[in-house]
Design a protein around this motif. Structure first.
Motif, PDB file in Angstrom:
ATOM      1  N   ARG A  29       0.851  -1.214   0.000  1.00  0.00           N
ATOM      2  CA  ARG A  29       0.000   0.000   0.000  1.00  0.00           C
ATOM      3  C   ARG A  29       0.877   1.251   0.000  1.00  0.00           C
ATOM      4  O   ARG A  29       0.616   2.212  -0.720  1.00  0.00           O
ATOM      5  CB  ARG A  29      -0.945  -0.012   1.203  1.00  0.00           C
ATOM      6  N   HIS A  30       1.914   1.226   0.816  1.00  0.00           N
ATOM      7  CA  HIS A  30       2.855   2.350   0.876  1.00  0.00           C
ATOM      8  C   HIS A  30       3.523   2.553  -0.491  1.00  0.00           C
ATOM      9  O   HIS A  30       3.674   3.680  -0.965  1.00  0.00           O
ATOM     10  CB  HIS A  30       3.906   2.099   1.962  1.00  0.00           C
ATOM     11  N   GLU A  33       1.271   4.296  -2.969  1.00  0.00           N
ATOM     12  CA  GLU A  33       1.195   5.732  -2.678  1.00  0.00           C
ATOM     13  C   GLU A  33       2.432   6.471  -3.180  1.00  0.00           C
ATOM     14  O   GLU A  33       2.317   7.546  -3.771  1.00  0.00           O
ATOM     15  CB  GLU A  33       1.028   5.959  -1.173  1.00  0.00           C
ATOM     16  N   THR A  34       3.611   5.908  -2.945  1.00  0.00           N
ATOM     17  CA  THR A  34       4.831   6.600  -3.371  1.00  0.00           C
ATOM     18  C   THR A  34       4.986   6.578  -4.888  1.00  0.00           C
ATOM     19  O   THR A  34       5.509   7.525  -5.464  1.00  0.00           O
ATOM     20  CB  THR A  34       6.096   6.018  -2.706  1.00  0.00           C
ATOM     21  N   SER A  36       2.409   6.649  -7.030  1.00  0.00           N
ATOM     22  CA  SER A  36       1.451   7.626  -7.566  1.00  0.00           C
ATOM     23  C   SER A  36       1.862   9.059  -7.241  1.00  0.00           C
ATOM     24  O   SER A  36       1.500   9.982  -7.955  1.00  0.00           O
ATOM     25  CB  SER A  36       0.034   7.336  -7.072  1.00  0.00           C
ATOM     26  N   SER A  37       2.664   9.254  -6.192  1.00  0.00           N
ATOM     27  CA  SER A  37       3.128  10.607  -5.841  1.00  0.00           C
ATOM     28  C   SER A  37       4.292  11.066  -6.709  1.00  0.00           C
ATOM     29  O   SER A  37       4.613  12.245  -6.748  1.00  0.00           O
ATOM     30  CB  SER A  37       3.560  10.654  -4.373  1.00  0.00           C
TER      31      SER A  37
END
Length: 108
Positions: A29-30, A33-34, A36-37
């Motif tokens: 999950r982390h 997020e990274t 997509s950032s």
């Protein structure tokens, strides 16, 4: 600045397989997020190995170092290699200039 990071899982005898899957689920999950950032440019699991490769776009080596301690699996990841990456076209310019200072660097 881009960094190539190679890490492997070092969990044997330290946590159960069920605990590993729980942590790995949190880590994925982390990672999403990274990615997509834009902080993590690319992330790959090496087939057949307990190894992950990432290309990270961090402002500095200090920022990269801090981000490592925010990873969910930080206690079970062994960072084998971290290399700063240089843009190849910038290198090509330096080669063409034979690494002499440019006008911008000398102020002329």
């Amino acid at each position: 600045m881009l960094f190539y990071c190679q890490m492997k899982w070092n969990h044997e005898g330290r946590i159960s397989l069920d605990e590993l899957w729980e942590l790995e689920e949190e880590e994925t999950r982390h990672a999403e997020e990274t990615l997509s950032s834009g902080y993590c440019v690319g992330l790959w699991k090496v087939a057949g190995q307990k190894r992950v490769i990432a290309v990270v776009d961090a402002e500095s080596a200090e920022e990269l170092d801090r981000s490592v301690f925010r990873l969910p699996m930080r206690e079970y990841l062994e960072f084998e290699v971290i290399w700063p990456l240089r843009d190849y076209l910038g290198f090509a310019e330096d080669v063409a200039n034979r690494y002499r200072p440019t006008e911008a660097e000398t102020g002329r």
